[in-house]
Design a protein around this motif. Structure first.
Motif, PDB file in Angstrom:
ATOM      1  N   ASN A 351     -27.312 -66.447   8.052  1.00 58.51           N
ATOM      2  CA  ASN A 351     -28.733 -66.175   8.254  1.00 58.51           C
ATOM      3  C   ASN A 351     -28.941 -64.968   9.162  1.00 58.51           C
ATOM      4  O   ASN A 351     -29.829 -64.137   8.941  1.00 58.51           O
ATOM      5  CB  ASN A 351     -29.437 -67.398   8.843  1.00 58.51           C
ATOM      6  CG  ASN A 351     -29.519 -68.548   7.848  1.00 58.51           C
ATOM      7  OD1 ASN A 351     -29.431 -68.336   6.632  1.00 58.51           O
ATOM      8  ND2 ASN A 351     -29.680 -69.767   8.336  1.00 58.51           N
ATOM      9  N   GLU A 352     -28.094 -64.902  10.223  1.00 59.96           N
ATOM     10  CA  GLU A 352     -28.188 -63.763  11.139  1.00 59.96           C
ATOM     11  C   GLU A 352     -27.859 -62.457  10.422  1.00 59.96           C
ATOM     12  O   GLU A 352     -28.532 -61.440  10.608  1.00 59.96           O
ATOM     13  CB  GLU A 352     -27.237 -63.962  12.327  1.00 59.96           C
ATOM     14  CG  GLU A 352     -27.679 -65.072  13.279  1.00 59.96           C
ATOM     15  CD  GLU A 352     -26.636 -65.341  14.365  1.00 59.96           C
ATOM     16  OE1 GLU A 352     -25.604 -64.633  14.378  1.00 59.96           O
ATOM     17  OE2 GLU A 352     -26.858 -66.237  15.194  1.00 59.96           O
ATOM     18  N   LEU A 353     -26.788 -62.491   9.599  1.00 65.06           N
ATOM     19  CA  LEU A 353     -26.398 -61.289   8.862  1.00 65.06           C
ATOM     20  C   LEU A 353     -27.473 -60.876   7.865  1.00 65.06           C
ATOM     21  O   LEU A 353     -27.758 -59.689   7.686  1.00 65.06           O
ATOM     22  CB  LEU A 353     -25.075 -61.532   8.121  1.00 65.06           C
ATOM     23  CG  LEU A 353     -23.816 -61.565   8.991  1.00 65.06           C
ATOM     24  CD1 LEU A 353     -22.621 -62.039   8.162  1.00 65.06           C
ATOM     25  CD2 LEU A 353     -23.527 -60.187   9.573  1.00 65.06           C
ATOM     26  N   GLN A 354     -28.070 -61.881   7.185  1.00 62.01           N
ATOM     27  CA  GLN A 354     -29.130 -61.593   6.219  1.00 62.01           C
ATOM     28  C   GLN A 354     -30.331 -60.961   6.909  1.00 62.01           C
ATOM     29  O   GLN A 354     -30.924 -59.996   6.397  1.00 62.01           O
ATOM     30  CB  GLN A 354     -29.553 -62.888   5.511  1.00 62.01           C
ATOM     31  CG  GLN A 354     -30.548 -62.706   4.375  1.00 62.01           C
ATOM     32  CD  GLN A 354     -29.958 -61.948   3.206  1.00 62.01           C
ATOM     33  OE1 GLN A 354     -28.804 -62.118   2.887  1.00 62.01           O
ATOM     34  NE2 GLN A 354     -30.752 -61.086   2.593  1.00 62.01           N
ATOM     35  N   ALA A 355     -30.691 -61.515   8.096  1.00 64.46           N
ATOM     36  CA  ALA A 355     -31.826 -60.973   8.847  1.00 64.46           C
ATOM     37  C   ALA A 355     -31.553 -59.536   9.289  1.00 64.46           C
ATOM     38  O   ALA A 355     -32.430 -58.668   9.214  1.00 64.46           O
ATOM     39  CB  ALA A 355     -32.111 -61.851  10.065  1.00 64.46           C
ATOM     40  N   ARG A 357     -29.494 -57.437   7.837  1.00 64.05           N
ATOM     41  CA  ARG A 357     -29.508 -56.579   6.637  1.00 64.05           C
ATOM     42  C   ARG A 357     -30.946 -56.267   6.220  1.00 64.05           C
ATOM     43  O   ARG A 357     -31.284 -55.118   5.910  1.00 64.05           O
ATOM     44  CB  ARG A 357     -28.780 -57.283   5.493  1.00 64.05           C
ATOM     45  CG  ARG A 357     -28.770 -56.504   4.193  1.00 64.05           C
ATOM     46  CD  ARG A 357     -28.169 -57.333   3.059  1.00 64.05           C
ATOM     47  NE  ARG A 357     -28.326 -56.649   1.784  1.00 64.05           N
ATOM     48  CZ  ARG A 357     -29.437 -56.644   1.071  1.00 64.05           C
ATOM     49  NH1 ARG A 357     -30.504 -57.294   1.501  1.00 64.05           N
ATOM     50  NH2 ARG A 357     -29.501 -55.987  -0.082  1.00 64.05           N
ATOM     51  N   ASP A 358     -31.813 -57.299   6.212  1.00 63.74           N
ATOM     52  CA  ASP A 358     -33.210 -57.088   5.833  1.00 63.74           C
ATOM     53  C   ASP A 358     -33.894 -56.113   6.784  1.00 63.74           C
ATOM     54  O   ASP A 358     -34.675 -55.253   6.358  1.00 63.74           O
ATOM     55  CB  ASP A 358     -33.959 -58.422   5.827  1.00 63.74           C
ATOM     56  CG  ASP A 358     -33.487 -59.342   4.707  1.00 63.74           C
ATOM     57  OD1 ASP A 358     -32.820 -58.842   3.780  1.00 63.74           O
ATOM     58  OD2 ASP A 358     -33.768 -60.556   4.772  1.00 63.74           O
ATOM     59  N   ALA A 359     -33.573 -56.253   8.085  1.00 60.22           N
ATOM     60  CA  ALA A 359     -34.163 -55.350   9.077  1.00 60.22           C
ATOM     61  C   ALA A 359     -33.714 -53.916   8.841  1.00 60.22           C
ATOM     62  O   ALA A 359     -34.504 -52.970   8.944  1.00 60.22           O
ATOM     63  CB  ALA A 359     -33.778 -55.799  10.488  1.00 60.22           C
ATOM     64  N   ALA A 360     -32.416 -53.761   8.496  1.00 60.49           N
ATOM     65  CA  ALA A 360     -31.877 -52.411   8.234  1.00 60.49           C
ATOM     66  C   ALA A 360     -32.531 -51.799   6.999  1.00 60.49           C
ATOM     67  O   ALA A 360     -32.872 -50.611   6.987  1.00 60.49           O
ATOM     68  CB  ALA A 360     -30.361 -52.481   8.064  1.00 60.49           C
ATOM     69  N   VAL A 361     -32.701 -52.615   5.950  1.00 65.16           N
ATOM     70  CA  VAL A 361     -33.346 -52.123   4.723  1.00 65.16           C
ATOM     71  C   VAL A 361     -34.792 -51.725   4.997  1.00 65.16           C
ATOM     72  O   VAL A 361     -35.261 -50.668   4.547  1.00 65.16           O
ATOM     73  CB  VAL A 361     -33.288 -53.201   3.613  1.00 65.16           C
ATOM     74  CG1 VAL A 361     -34.154 -52.814   2.430  1.00 65.16           C
ATOM     75  CG2 VAL A 361     -31.849 -53.424   3.162  1.00 65.16           C
TER      76      VAL A 361
END
Length: 740
Positions: A351-355, A357-361
């Motif tokens: 979940n942390e990695l997904q968050a 990644r979404d923030a970076a995108v």
């Protein structure tokens, strides 16, 4: 009664302890049993004989292994023996016998947990289903076998059968993928055997697709492996394929040679006596196995009938079983708790990695949108600056005014280049750039770049030298525009940092294989050079070596970053050699394709022509008042009259009423956009030339402009000479084509 009860409990406890000790030490007993080694050696010998098509000794070794497994009461080894017999019978095309041994193994698998045995059983069932024409059921079984097995040899054999099914379904691409992976397999038991069979299957695929040369190549590889390792079945199959493929290519002498080999092999190896002996051995083993099985069943019945005190034995075994189950339950509970905690931790991290990644995108999208908006807003007033400067320079200013106007023009051009550099970097970061594949003349591209930088070189008293390898084909396939950008940046850098010196541009052919070629490029100068410490970061954005260099020589520090990123689109990498005070050398290699069949001298840029614009009537579609004034004045300079539409809707209405020689269409406008207005105009007027005038952004697509119906595109702010050439080309050249 009490002492007797205590005596019975002690007996039960002693028996329970014995059962637990046996459970703990059973694996050690199996490992130290010398017969276990014998079974393994029998299996290995049987595999070796089977691959060499020596079925009689292979069957005998498996029969021995089966006998040892019975003596040791080793059900897993017995299952393996049944499976290997089934596979061997399948090779001999005795499907009934194969199914018999497969059924025997299945009955044992119902009583024990043995993942490898279950996977092998699925593999055998898949082969039988495949032979029955049930291709998709077979693939499903093979997938199940993959999931419950990690044995490399079995996985390789599953991969091969899967390839055979794909081949049967004419899914040649999937089949080829499987067989290619098996050619380079690392199997410790059947490496050469699997490779030989895979080469044969690839040869068969290429034969079916009529690529006979590749078919011959793979069949020859299979034949070499078969002869080296004594695989007679594969030798025969390879000779058959080589005979057929050579015959199709018209190589009748070679075809005859391989057909004679087939006859020799059949006479010497695949004889009637051999087939009869193998059948006799197979029948003997199966008959003996059935008799032994009947004897074993009779012995078990006799033992059961003689058994006494069954209730006591049952009670003791039940107690032992419940104890073992309890221990296992506790162990499973603990393992499950650990697994749950691990899963929770993994889920949290995911979940942390997904968050992140979404923030970076989102950050990248925000950056892209910001730069897109800013670039458009900067280009619009910049158009006014450069346009007005051009008009003032045309009106015979005084010498002092001319000097100020030239400074203003230089500042405008510098700012435009800076915006273009930032947009270029951002396009690359946003994956909005791709290398095109179009025809071009490399020598012409390099010459044009050098000519365009000639004035800059002259100002620095720097000589530009092109060393071009004449072995490079005149017509290549690639992206000339991006290559031009690379050389403009590299040569421009060399000129900037070299005074009273020389910049050499080298293009050399490294290798050429058919239409594929590799070209070495180098741009070297004898200028100021680069400090060794700064060389590590010289390709980073806004990096120029030092603040002093930036102040003295100017520039954005983005040129080399753009070069590195653009070469990345070609799969190439820029390299640097430099020494302070002696100069720098930037070099790289690019893979291109040659197009020798093209006609010479395809023009790359617009040839300047002198057009007579007098009497033309043009519509300007522009919402910005300043831009309207500038564009109108530039047209009036050439004796062109014009009307102005403030938005797309006005433009559509005015075109319905008036015949214009050309329309200059701004793209970004309130109401309907320039693209939408163009689409509407094309519904009732398909001939009038429409030129898109746009402060192009990251989201703009040239293809969409042309798809809407635009004839050409001019990017704001533009050079006046380009502006006039585009108008002349689209009005007069189009008229010539219509008249012709």
């Amino acid at each position: 009664m009490k002492p007797l009860f205590l005596h019975i409990n002690k007996r039960k406890l002693w028996f329970l302890t014995l059962v637990l000790v046996l459970c703990q030490n059973i694996s050690f007993a199996q490992l130290t049993d010398p017969n276990s080694y014998n079974i393994t050696s029998y299996f290995e010998k049987a595999r070796e004989f089977g691959n060499r098509d020596k079925m009689e000794p292979a069957l005998e070794r498996l029969n021995k292994a089966m006998e040892v497994a019975f003596q040791n009461n080793d059900n897993k080894a017995l299952i393996d023996a049944y499976h290997k017999l089934a596979i061997l019978y399948l090779r001999m095309e005795k499907d009934d016998s194969a199914e018999y041994y497969s059924d025997r193994s299945k009955s044992l698998l119902n009583d024990i947990s043995y993942p490898y045995g279950e996977a092998t059983h699925k593999y055998i069932e898949a082969i039988i289903s495949f032979r029955d024409g049930k291709n998709f059921l077979a693939i499903s079984m093979l997938n199940e076998a993959k999931q419950i097995n990690n044995d490399r040899n079995l996985l390789n054999n599953i991969l091969f059968v899967e390839g055979e099914i794909f081949l049967n379904l004419e899914k040649y691409e999937s089949a080829t993928k499987n067989f290619n992976s098996l050619i380079v397999n690392t199997d410790i038991y059947e490496k050469e055997y699997l490779a030989a069979k895979s080469h044969l299957k690839l040869a068969e695929i290429h034969f079916k697709t009529e690529d006979f040369e590749e078919s011959i190549k793979n069949a020859e590889n299979a034949l070499t492996l078969a002869e080296t390792n004594d695989f007679p079945v594969q030798r025969l199959a390879a000779n058959k394929l080589l005979g057929r493929a050579n015959e199709r290519l018209g190589n009748f002498k070679s075809a005859l040679f391989y057909n004679r080999n087939i006859l020799d092999l059949k006479d010497s190896i695949f004889t009637y006596e051999k087939s009869l002996a193998e059948t006799k051995t197979a029948d003997k083993i199966q008959t003996q196995f059935m008799r032994d099985e009947i004897d074993r069943q009779e012995t078990k019945i006799a033992e059961l009938s003689q058994s006494k005190n069954r209730s006591e034995i049952t009670a003791i075994l039940t107690s032992a079983f419940l104890t073992i189950i309890s221990i296992l339950a506790v162990s499973l509970y603990r393992n499950n708790q650990i697994k749950l905690k691990t899963n929770d931790l993994l889920q949290t991290k995911n979940n942390e990695l997904q968050a992140a990644r979404d923030a970076a995108v989102m950050a990248m999208e925000a950056k892209t949108n910001f730069l897109s908006t800013v670039s458009h807003e900067l280009r619009t007033p910049l158009y006014a600056v450069t346009g007005l400067t051009h008009l003032l320079l045309e009106e015979n200013p005084t010498e002092s005014q001319k000097e100020h106007l030239k400074s203003l023009k230089f500042s405008g051009d510098y700012l435009l280049n800076f915006i273009n550099d930032i947009l270029q970097i951002n396009k690359i970061d946003a994956d909005k750039l791709e290398a095109l594949q179009i025809d071009f003349n490399l020598k012409k591209i390099l010459t044009e770049v050098i000519n365009s930088l000639h004035q800059s070189a002259k100002a620095n008293n720097t000589k530009l030298v092109l060393e071009f390898d004449e072995n490079i084909p005149s017509h290549l396939l690639g992206d000339p525009l991006k290559l031009s950008q690379v050389f403009i940046n590299l040569i421009g850098n060399g000129i900037k940092f070299t005074k009273d010196g020389q910049v050499t541009i080298i293009a050399k052919l490294v290798k050429k294989v058919e239409e594929n070629l590799t070209i070495y490029f180098e741009v070297k100068d004898n200028g100021i050079g680069i400090d060794p410490e700064k060389q590590l970061n010289i390709f980073d954005s806004f990096e120029q070596g030092s603040i002093q260099i930036n102040r003295e020589y100017g520039g954005t520090g983005l040129g080399l970053t753009i070069v590195k990123s653009l070469l990345g689109l070609f799969g190439s990498k820029i390299q640097l050699k430099s020494e302070e005070g002696k100069g720098s050398s930037f070099f790289f290699e690019v893979d291109l394709k040659s197009k020798d069949d093209l006609i010479e001298d395809i023009p790359f840029e617009i040839t300047e022509e002198a057009y007579d614009f007098s009497g033309l009537h043009i519509l300007i579609v522009e919402d910005n008042k300043i831009n309207q004034v500038i564009t109108k004045k530039m047209l009036n300079k050439k004796n062109i009259s014009c009307d102005i539409a403030n938005n797309g809707l006005e433009a559509v209405a005015m075109v319905r009423k008036t015949d214009y020689d050309c329309i200059l269409m701004d793209i970004h406008m309130p109401g309907i956009s320039g693209e939408e207005a163009t689409i509407e105009i094309r519904k009732f007027n398909r001939l009038v030339p429409i030129i898109a005038l746009t402060a192009i952004s990251l989201d703009d697509s040239l293809e969409s402009f042309y798809a809407a119906g635009c004839n050409d595109v001019v990017t704001k702010p533009f050079k006046p000479e380009v502006f006039y050439q585009k108008i002349g080309k689209n009005i007069f050249d189009t008229k010539k084509k219509i008249e012709a």
